[in-house]
Scaffold this active site. Structure first.
Site, PDB file in Angstrom:
ATOM      1  CG  ASN A   1      -0.507  -0.211   2.581  1.00  0.00           C
ATOM      2  OD1 ASN A   1       0.921  -0.764   2.508  1.00  0.00           O
ATOM      3  ND2 ASN A   1      -1.185   0.442   3.648  1.00  0.00           N
TER       4      ASN A   1
ATOM      5  CD  GLU B   1       5.145  -0.806  11.932  1.00  0.00           C
ATOM      6  OE1 GLU B   1       5.100  -0.444  10.704  1.00  0.00           O
ATOM      7  OE2 GLU B   1       5.939   0.081  12.902  1.00  0.00           O
TER       8      GLU B   1
ATOM      9  CB  CYS C   1      -2.138   0.164   8.345  1.00  0.00           C
ATOM     10  SG  CYS C   1      -0.983   1.295   8.629  1.00  0.00           S
TER      11      CYS C   1
ATOM     12  CD  GLU D   1       9.700  -1.167  13.141  1.00  0.00           C
ATOM     13  OE1 GLU D   1      10.560  -0.300  12.324  1.00  0.00           O
ATOM     14  OE2 GLU D   1       9.276  -2.286  12.820  1.00  0.00           O
TER      15      GLU D   1
HETATM   16  P1  NDP Z   1       0.214  -9.398   3.251  1.00  0.00           P
HETATM   17  O1  NDP Z   1       0.015  -9.763   4.836  1.00  0.00           O
HETATM   18  O2  NDP Z   1      -0.840 -10.039   2.451  1.00  0.00           O
HETATM   19  O3  NDP Z   1       1.636  -9.395   2.967  1.00  0.00           O
HETATM   20  C1  NDP Z   1       2.452  -8.321   3.524  1.00  0.00           C
HETATM   21  C2  NDP Z   1       4.133  -9.187   2.987  1.00  0.00           C
HETATM   22  O4  NDP Z   1       4.161 -10.341   3.651  1.00  0.00           O
HETATM   23  C3  NDP Z   1       4.046  -9.034   1.465  1.00  0.00           C
HETATM   24  O5  NDP Z   1       5.402  -8.621   1.215  1.00  0.00           O
HETATM   25  C4  NDP Z   1       3.850 -10.694   1.355  1.00  0.00           C
HETATM   26  O6  NDP Z   1       4.323 -10.993   0.130  1.00  0.00           O
HETATM   27  C5  NDP Z   1       4.409 -11.314   2.464  1.00  0.00           C
HETATM   28  N1  NDP Z   1       4.326 -12.504   2.943  1.00  0.00           N
HETATM   29  C6  NDP Z   1       3.017 -13.122   2.441  1.00  0.00           C
HETATM   30  N2  NDP Z   1       3.005 -14.648   2.722  1.00  0.00           N
HETATM   31  C7  NDP Z   1       4.167 -14.601   3.539  1.00  0.00           C
HETATM   32  C8  NDP Z   1       4.817 -15.580   4.568  1.00  0.00           C
HETATM   33  N3  NDP Z   1       4.202 -17.048   4.804  1.00  0.00           N
HETATM   34  N4  NDP Z   1       5.984 -15.299   5.066  1.00  0.00           N
HETATM   35  C9  NDP Z   1       6.553 -14.218   4.899  1.00  0.00           C
HETATM   36  N5  NDP Z   1       6.000 -13.052   4.189  1.00  0.00           N
HETATM   37  C10 NDP Z   1       4.966 -13.241   3.550  1.00  0.00           C
HETATM   38  O7  NDP Z   1      -0.452  -7.978   3.456  1.00  0.00           O
HETATM   39  P2  NDP Z   1      -0.978  -7.129   2.240  1.00  0.00           P
HETATM   40  O8  NDP Z   1       0.259  -7.088   1.300  1.00  0.00           O
HETATM   41  O9  NDP Z   1      -2.185  -7.432   1.763  1.00  0.00           O
HETATM   42  O10 NDP Z   1      -1.112  -5.669   2.846  1.00  0.00           O
HETATM   43  C11 NDP Z   1      -2.296  -5.282   3.267  1.00  0.00           C
HETATM   44  C12 NDP Z   1      -2.272  -5.371   5.084  1.00  0.00           C
HETATM   45  O11 NDP Z   1      -0.951  -4.662   5.681  1.00  0.00           O
HETATM   46  C13 NDP Z   1      -3.497  -4.723   5.598  1.00  0.00           C
HETATM   47  O12 NDP Z   1      -3.900  -5.715   6.565  1.00  0.00           O
HETATM   48  C14 NDP Z   1      -2.824  -3.799   6.255  1.00  0.00           C
HETATM   49  O13 NDP Z   1      -3.620  -3.070   7.446  1.00  0.00           O
HETATM   50  C15 NDP Z   1      -1.783  -3.934   6.831  1.00  0.00           C
HETATM   51  N6  NDP Z   1      -0.577  -2.893   7.097  1.00  0.00           N
HETATM   52  C16 NDP Z   1      -0.348  -2.561   8.057  1.00  0.00           C
HETATM   53  C17 NDP Z   1       0.292  -1.391   8.620  1.00  0.00           C
HETATM   54  C18 NDP Z   1       0.747  -1.053   9.891  1.00  0.00           C
HETATM   55  O14 NDP Z   1       1.486  -0.215  10.174  1.00  0.00           O
HETATM   56  N7  NDP Z   1      -0.093  -1.642  10.930  1.00  0.00           N
HETATM   57  C19 NDP Z   1       0.815  -0.412   7.289  1.00  0.00           C
HETATM   58  C20 NDP Z   1       0.130  -0.601   6.367  1.00  0.00           C
HETATM   59  C21 NDP Z   1      -0.256  -1.994   5.812  1.00  0.00           C
HETATM   60  P3  NDP Z   1       3.281 -11.138  -1.174  1.00  0.00           P
HETATM   61  O15 NDP Z   1       2.696  -9.611  -1.292  1.00  0.00           O
HETATM   62  O16 NDP Z   1       4.443 -11.017  -2.239  1.00  0.00           O
HETATM   63  O17 NDP Z   1       2.405 -12.094  -1.054  1.00  0.00           O
END
Ligand code: NDP
Length: 488
Positions: free
Chosen positions: A159, A256, A290, A469
């Site tokens: 995002n 996060e 988020c 963080e």
């Molecule tokens: P995901 O959890 O689907 O993916 C996050 C990252 O993890 C991606 O790089 C993904 O790779 C990777 N990933 C997927 N599976 C695994 C695994 N088994 N082991 C290690 N890494 C893995 O989140 P989204 O990308 O869909 O992002 C949206 C989410 O992020 C929302 O829930 C949002 O709230 C949260 N978010 C939270 C923030 C915060 O500060 N609290 C800030 C911004 C977002 P790939 O995409 O290649 O599958």
């Protein structure tokens, strides 16, 4: 402001390991979500490249570079991003479909700010020390030396790809760690460009590595025996999985995760200012932040005014070509994510919600019809019992729910498994402080939203994460203290 050229910004996005780009045969398409077209190809890492990246990080020698020089490299990295600002903007816009104005004001500007902030924070940091009085009148001196964790795995979502990546990488590097980064498969471009900038800034080979791929590559990385810590931003579901993968080796994690953030609007508020702030909180980045608000609790006396005012602001958003500087709202990140958001629109309808604006897929002009567009949507008629008011949807949507008393508003806002952020809108100073503090969240705003001082702690409670963080909190996560006790 000139429009961006609509050319391919990067043809082949490669992994970066040990200070050099590494070629791999397997590649997948990098889709522009505004058009549905492929704008680049991404080479996929494999287990042996992950091994090489972790080994290169271990051998980088960055942990032995004095703080003053580390800070200088970070400052040069900030300058380097500024020097290539429009390249970063174009890469981020192509990967995410976000409006160019947003990429300039938020994503790339914050990347610069992240590097400068952590150069300052680490330069100013002291050590804890305690002088201990002993029973015999002598003293002992306790002091803690902070050491980098070692090799940190950095996993970030799609995002705010560069913003979130540099938030973690700048702090980790400031503390003397080397990093192996796995960006989201949907947004690989800016992490790759950053490799060039960091190299030009004088970062030693191996201190910053990028491995591309899907979740399986992320899993290989976080489970790798050579990883000393994991910083993860993403969904709660993936976070719990990462936690299980890391658990057998008992490594520190910073999580996060998701949110279902509330806003509380009291009837003493300055309405126009609140509506502008709430409009940003709900719709920025097409709701894909988020911190975005998906639940708006409004004092019943002004419910109709808030609903009308927000619907008007939603209708004023300009969906369109992300390279047009006047566009305010881009598409969702992917067709898959749009299906998830559309499922929630259907669920809202089944629950008896009224969409006071939006509620479907917009008619887009030729060239954008295959993008993952969605209408900004506001609902009334829902309660906290409905699934759309409990699930994180991560789109430009919010439920407006009335309340009568302050206590009721606090209870409704805290009635969630998440605990990331909240905002309180009121002209009563005492009430603002009182209610903001009563929110069970990591970050609580009064009369504003997403206003960040990077020295302050950032993170969530409950299902929204573990740890904080930002400023000193980052220094604490990215280092381990060794306490030395000296008998004086
Ligand atoms: P995901 O959890 O689907 O993916 C996050 C990252 O993890 C991606 O790089 C993904 O790779 C990777 N990933 C997927 N599976 C695994 C695994 N088994 N082991 C290690 N890494 C893995 O989140 P989204 O990308 O869909 O992002 C949206 C989410 O992020 C929302 O829930 C949002 O709230 C949260 N978010 C939270 C923030 C915060 O500060 N609290 C800030 C911004 C977002 P790939 O995409 O290649 O599958």
């Amino acid at each position: 402001m000139a429009r961006l050229p609509t050319v391919v910004v990067m043809e082949m996005i490669r992994n970066f390991v040990g200070g050099a780009f590494a070629d791999r045969d397997a590649a997948f398409a990098d889709i522009d979500p505004a058009t549905g077209r492929t704008h680049a190809m991404v080479q996929v890492a494999d287990a042996s490249l992950v091994d090489q990246a972790v080994a290169a990080a271990r051998a980088s020698g960055w942990d032995r570079v004095p703080v003053r020089e580390r800070a200088a490299v970070l400052r040069r990295a900030a300058d380097g991003i500024e020097a290539r600002f429009e390249e970063f903007v174009a890469a981020e816009v192509a990967d995410t479909g976000k409006p160019v104005a947003l990429a300039r004001e938020l994503d790339v500007a914050r990347a610069v700010h992240n590097f400068r902030t952590f150069a300052d924070v680490v330069s100013a940091a002291g050590q804890e020390s305690f002088l201990t009085d002993l029973a015999d009148g002598r003293q002992a001196l306790n002091y803690a030396v902070r050491k980098p964790l070692g090799v940190v795995a950095v996993i970030v979502p799609w995002n705010l790809p560069l913003l979130l990546l540099t938030w973690k990488v700048s702090a980790a590097l400031a503390c003397g760690n080397s990093v192996v980064v796995k960006p989201s498969e949907l947004t690989p471009a800016t992490a790759t460009l950053l490799a060039e900038v960091l190299t030009d800034a004088g970062l030693p080979a191996g201190a910053y590595n990028v491995v591309h791929g899907h979740g399986d590559i992320g899993e290989l990385l976080v489970g790798h025996p050579g990883i000393d810590g994991v910083t993860f931003t993403g969904s709660t579901a993936t976070g719990t999985r990462v936690m299980r993968t890391v658990a057998p080796r008992v490594r520190p994690v910073s999580f996060e995760l998701g949110g279902k953030n509330a806003a509380i609007v009291f009837d003493d508020v300055h309405l126009d200012e609140a509506l502008t702030g709430l409009g940003r909180a709900i719709f920025t980045n097409t709701g894909q932040v988020c911190l975005c608000t998906e639940r708006v609790y409004v004092q019943r006396t002004i419910f109709a005014d808030v609903a009308d005012g927000l619907a008007e602001r939603a209708r004023a958003l300009r969906l369109g070509d992300p390279s047009d500087p006047d566009t305010t709202t881009g598409p969702l990140i992917s067709q898959q994510h749009r299906r998830k958001v559309l499922d929630h629109l259907a669920l809202a309808e089944e629950a008896g919600a009224k969409a006071i604006t939006g509620g479907g897929v917009p008619e887009m002009p030729a060239g954008l019809r295959d993008g993952s567009w969605i209408e900004p949507t506001l609902w009334t008629g829902l309660t906290n019992a409905d699934r759309v008011v409990r699930d994180e949807i991560f789109g430009p949507v919010a439920a407006l729910i009335p309340f009568d008393t302050e206590d009721e508003a606090i209870a409704l806002a805290n009635d969630t498994d998440y605990g990331l952020a909240a905002s309180v809108w009121t002209n009563d100073l005492r009430r603002g402080h009182r209610v903001a503090q009563a929110m069970d969240v990591g970050m609580s705003w009064v009369n504003t939203w997403f206003l960040r001082d990077l020295r302050s702690p950032f993170g969530g409670m409950g299902m929204s994460g573990i740890g904080r963080e930002g400023g000193e909190s980052s220094l604490h996560f990215y280092t381990e203290p060794t306490n030395v006790c000296v008998q004086l």
